[in-house]
Design a protein around this motif. Structure first.
Motif, PDB file in Angstrom:
ATOM      1  N   ALA A 414       0.832  -1.213   0.000  1.00  0.00           N
ATOM      2  CA  ALA A 414       0.000   0.000   0.000  1.00  0.00           C
ATOM      3  C   ALA A 414       0.866   1.261   0.000  1.00  0.00           C
ATOM      4  CB  ALA A 414      -0.924  -0.013   1.226  1.00  0.00           C
ATOM      5  N   ILE A 415       1.945   1.215   0.791  1.00  0.00           N
ATOM      6  CA  ILE A 415       2.850   2.374   0.830  1.00  0.00           C
ATOM      7  C   ILE A 415       3.508   2.588  -0.536  1.00  0.00           C
ATOM      8  CG2 ILE A 415       5.018   3.233   1.807  1.00  0.00           C
ATOM      9  CD1 ILE A 415       4.198   1.849   4.437  1.00  0.00           C
ATOM     10  N   MET A 420       3.753   5.591  -5.477  1.00  0.00           N
ATOM     11  CA  MET A 420       3.662   5.599  -6.937  1.00  0.00           C
ATOM     12  C   MET A 420       2.534   6.518  -7.390  1.00  0.00           C
ATOM     13  SD  MET A 420       2.968   2.353  -9.451  1.00  0.00           S
ATOM     14  CE  MET A 420       4.284   1.428  -8.678  1.00  0.00           C
ATOM     15  N   PHE A 421       1.406   6.459  -6.662  1.00  0.00           N
ATOM     16  CA  PHE A 421       0.258   7.296  -7.020  1.00  0.00           C
ATOM     17  C   PHE A 421       0.608   8.783  -6.902  1.00  0.00           C
ATOM     18  CE2 PHE A 421      -3.482   9.645  -5.494  1.00  0.00           C
ATOM     19  CZ  PHE A 421      -4.317   9.498  -6.591  1.00  0.00           C
ATOM     20  N   LEU A 422       1.237   9.147  -5.771  1.00  0.00           N
ATOM     21  CA  LEU A 422       1.606  10.553  -5.585  1.00  0.00           C
ATOM     22  C   LEU A 422       2.591  11.017  -6.648  1.00  0.00           C
ATOM     23  CD1 LEU A 422       1.940  10.642  -1.688  1.00  0.00           C
ATOM     24  CD2 LEU A 422       0.076  11.557  -3.096  1.00  0.00           C
ATOM     25  N   SER A 423       3.538  10.116  -6.977  1.00  0.00           N
ATOM     26  CA  SER A 423       4.516  10.480  -8.001  1.00  0.00           C
ATOM     27  C   SER A 423       3.838  10.689  -9.347  1.00  0.00           C
ATOM     28  CB  SER A 423       5.581   9.378  -8.091  1.00  0.00           C
ATOM     29  OG  SER A 423       6.485   9.632  -9.131  1.00  0.00           O
ATOM     30  N   ASN A 424       2.932   9.739  -9.690  1.00  0.00           N
ATOM     31  CA  ASN A 424       2.224   9.856 -10.967  1.00  0.00           C
ATOM     32  C   ASN A 424       1.355  11.099 -10.993  1.00  0.00           C
ATOM     33  OD1 ASN A 424       3.275   7.573 -12.127  1.00  0.00           O
ATOM     34  ND2 ASN A 424       1.639   6.216 -11.422  1.00  0.00           N
ATOM     35  N   VAL A 429      -0.665  15.821 -13.081  1.00  0.00           N
ATOM     36  CA  VAL A 429      -1.408  17.074 -12.845  1.00  0.00           C
ATOM     37  C   VAL A 429      -0.578  18.278 -13.275  1.00  0.00           C
ATOM     38  CG1 VAL A 429      -2.389  18.543 -11.043  1.00  0.00           C
ATOM     39  CG2 VAL A 429      -2.797  16.076 -10.991  1.00  0.00           C
ATOM     40  N   ARG A 430       0.723  18.245 -12.996  1.00  0.00           N
ATOM     41  CA  ARG A 430       1.576  19.386 -13.313  1.00  0.00           C
ATOM     42  C   ARG A 430       1.648  19.634 -14.818  1.00  0.00           C
ATOM     43  NH1 ARG A 430       5.951  17.565 -11.431  1.00  0.00           N
ATOM     44  NH2 ARG A 430       5.698  18.294  -9.280  1.00  0.00           N
ATOM     45  N   GLN A 598       1.434   9.970 -21.519  1.00  0.00           N
ATOM     46  CA  GLN A 598       0.484  10.592 -20.605  1.00  0.00           C
ATOM     47  C   GLN A 598      -0.493   9.555 -20.071  1.00  0.00           C
ATOM     48  OE1 GLN A 598      -1.332  13.828 -22.753  1.00  0.00           O
ATOM     49  NE2 GLN A 598       0.115  15.308 -21.935  1.00  0.00           N
ATOM     50  N   GLY A 599      -1.008   9.771 -18.848  1.00  0.00           N
ATOM     51  CA  GLY A 599      -1.995   8.874 -18.254  1.00  0.00           C
ATOM     52  C   GLY A 599      -1.604   8.475 -16.846  1.00  0.00           C
ATOM     53  N   THR A 600      -2.620   8.086 -16.077  1.00  0.00           N
ATOM     54  CA  THR A 600      -2.388   7.718 -14.677  1.00  0.00           C
ATOM     55  C   THR A 600      -2.110   6.236 -14.501  1.00  0.00           C
ATOM     56  OG1 THR A 600      -4.740   7.300 -14.356  1.00  0.00           O
ATOM     57  CG2 THR A 600      -3.930   9.525 -13.882  1.00  0.00           C
TER      58      THR A 600
END
Length: 647
Positions: A414-415, A420-424, A429-430, A598-600
């Motif tokens: 999970a961590i 990975m989610f925050l990095s992506n 978003v930026r 591009q993409g999440t």
């Protein structure tokens, strides 16, 4: 060949007619026996090659054949041996070099000595027979001598030597051709020997081999012997029903049995009744054995039956009668074998006295035994309970440790996924925000260096990045709803053909395509129960993915029926394809084929969640190698979760 012995198994149900029949048959046997004796004696004085000599040889063969057909249970009584003058016959056979018949007759003679309890004579003759066969290098004679020696060992209680001799004899018979009758006879002896020493596995092995002989090659008495010993094996194995079937199969053959086989039939029946708990019937069968005129023809068997009857009386609670019976066993052994085996008699006397002492002290010890047994049971149960509780505690500790390890692994994953989610997200978003902010600032400035076309292009870039940012936020919200099981579906009938056309048109209008995008189907209409917005989201996500990685060629959305209840959708492109190692994880969250695109990495995960919710299945076609092909199914009728499982 025990021909004139009375063949009668006394039974309470015998009728006068049956007794008359037995009397006539025994009288006929008596006459044949005397004819045989006369025929065996007369050739000894006849000249060489005379018709009397040929007749003598034929009659000797009849004697041997009678022994064979009874599987060795028909033998010479003492009176028969004296009447035939067996020594003269053996000298005649040796002088005429009829060694096969000579050794066969010696084998019969040794068996007869053993049955009659004349053990010392059997020992002398078996040693003489083995020595002569060895000197002559006569294979059959050596095998028969080993067979006889094995029986002598068995009768004298030397079980280890008996087993070795029997097995060696069997190996020699197996190397010969045409000696099947000797193999069958020896197999019966091996079965009886192994049952006596309680080696039931080996007894079953030899019984299986005996059962392989075809029934049509066996005489009636051979069939009876095989059934009786099958019954023995099944009784010792606990299969009383099968034993009963074998015993019933002997009944039609009962009239032609020699006394030796009839005795075994009675014993097997008595054992059967004992195993089924019908002790009175068993006792009556043993009594029938002792009431027969030929009860003592086999001294060893007679002694065993005396012992079995005594043991049965103990089981029936008739202990006074049992110990009287043990006394009879003792007396019989003493009278029959004292001259030959004083040491054995001493041992049996000691055992008999010990049995008497046991009987006298039994009542006094019974209460102590019960207390002792009760203490053992209580201690055993306490120990088992302690072991069980200890095992449960250890098991729970192991389960707790394993659960902790699983939770630690889940937390670590999970961590990792959160990071990975925050990095992506920070990257995804930026990128569109930078474009929106930058080009918005340019448009808002008073810089006149940009013409109208440039400003339109800037607006288009802002629009595209705004849509990209909106899609990103929608994907995150959708995935969050699925994770928290907070997603709702508006299921209603909808035309899948129309929906596919709308999805292709949407993608074509929203993106600048350099390849052909088309929709193929042979269906004019296909009504399915679905949430059209969610299904459109799946199709658009897959089509958009295909446009990202297809630079030339075509992208084809196809709709067909995989069966009458299921729609089949596929999106095929001619792009770079998906490596095999990525095909198994492509639907996992945050998984991207190209980290720089591009993409999440949530689009395909959301597609899988939607398709699974609608009771369909989604996968990558690994057989297609010209690009990538995504396939998924959708049932025509929607089944809620409570009515059906995920396919």
């Amino acid at each position: 060949m025990n021909i004139f012995a009375t063949y009668a198994v006394n039974d309470n149900t015998n009728t006068t007619q049956h007794e008359t029949k037995n009397f006539m048959r025994n009288l006929l046997k008596y006459l044949i026996f005397h004819i045989l004796c006369f025929g065996c004696l007369s050739p000894l004085s006849a000249g060489e090659g005379s018709p009397a000599e040929a007749n003598h040889d034929a009659r000797l063969n009849e004697v041997v054949d009678a022994f064979h057909s009874s599987m060795g249970f028909d033998y010479l009584t003492k009176e028969e041996g004296e009447a035939i003058k067996i020594d003269s016959i053996l000298n005649y056979l040796e002088s005429t070099k009829q060694y096969r018949t000579y050794f066969e007759l010696e084998r019969i003679l040794i068996k007869s000595y053993l049955f009659r309890g004349e053990i010392r004579l059997a020992i002398v003759w078996s040693e003489q027979m083995y020595s002569k066969a060895s000197v002559l290098s006569h294979a059959l004679g050596t095998a028969l001598a080993l067979n006889a020696i094995g029986e002598v060992y068995s009768y004298t209680g030397r079980n280890k030597e008996a087993g070795a001799a029997h097995v060696q004899a069997l190996e020699m018979f197996d190397q010969m051709h045409g000696e099947e009758i000797h193999v069958r006879m020896l197999l019966v002896e091996l079965i009886e020997y192994n049952l006596r020493i309680r080696n039931f596995h080996q007894a079953a092995h030899f019984m299986t081999r005996l059962n392989r002989f075809p029934t049509d090659k066996l005489s009636g008495q051979e069939q009876a012997v095989r059934h009786v010993f099958n019954a023995y094996c099944q009784l010792f194995n606990g299969s009383v029903k099968i034993a009963r079937q074998h015993l019933d199969a002997v009944e039609p053959l009962k009239e032609e049995l020699v006394p030796g086989i009839s005795q075994h039939l009675l014993i097997a029946n008595a054992m059967y009744w004992e195993r089924t708990g019908e002790y009175e019937k068993s006792l009556a069968t043993y009594d029938a054995f002792f009431d027969a005129d030929n009860a003592e023809i086999n001294s060893s068997l007679y002694k065993e039956v005396l012992q079995n009857r005594a043991d049965l009386l103990v089981k029936m609670g008739r202990k006074e009668e049992a110990y009287e019976q043990y006394g009879e066993v003792f007396s019989y052994i003493k009278s029959s074998f004292e001259k030959n085996y004083p040491k054995e008699i001493d041992q049996l006397t000691t055992r008999f006295q010990a049995d008497q002492l046991t009987y006298q002290n039994e009542r006094d010890r019974l209460f102590s035994y019960r207390l002792y047994l009760g203490g053992i049971v209580v201690c055993t149960l306490t120990l088992l309970l302690f072991l069980y509780l200890s095992w449960r505690k250890i098991f729970r500790l192991k389960e707790s440790k394993r659960s902790q390890e699983v939770m630690i692994q889940k937390a670590e994953r999970a961590i990792q996924k959160k990071n990975m989610f925050l990095s992506n997200m920070s990257h995804e978003v930026r990128t569109p925000l930078n474009a929106i902010v930058g080009f918005s600032a340019v448009l808002a400035s008073d810089d006149d260096s940009f013409d109208e076309d440039s400003r339109k292009e800037f607006c288009e870039i802002i629009k595209v990045n705004s849509f990209q940012l909106l899609k990103l936020i929608n994907d995150i919200l959708d995935f969050s709803d699925f994770e928290s099981d907070n997603i709702t579906f508006n299921v209603r009938p909808y035309d899948a053909v129309k929906l596919c056309k709308e999805a292709t048109e949407t993608v074509s209008a929203s993106r600048k395509l350099e390849v052909e995008l088309r929709f193929d189907t042979e269906l004019p209409e296909l009504m399915i129960e679905t949430d059209d917005a969610r299904l459109r989201q799946v199709l658009i996500n897959i089509l958009v993915n295909a446009t990202k990685f297809t630079k030339e060629g075509s992208i084809v959305l196809k709709l067909e029926l995989s069966d009458r209840n299921t729609a089949f959708f596929s999106v095929t492109d001619t792009g770079c394809g998906i490596p095999l190692e990525k095909q198994g994880v492509i639907f996992e969250r945050f998984e991207k084929l190209n980290d720089f695109a591009q993409g999440t990495g949530l689009g395909l995960s959301i597609c899988q969640l939607i398709v699974t919710h609608m009771r369909g299945r989604i996968w990558v076609d690994s057989n297609y190698t010209q690009g990538a092909r995504f396939c998924f199914t959708h049932p025509l009728k929607y089944k809620p979760k409570t009515e059906g499982a995920v396919s």
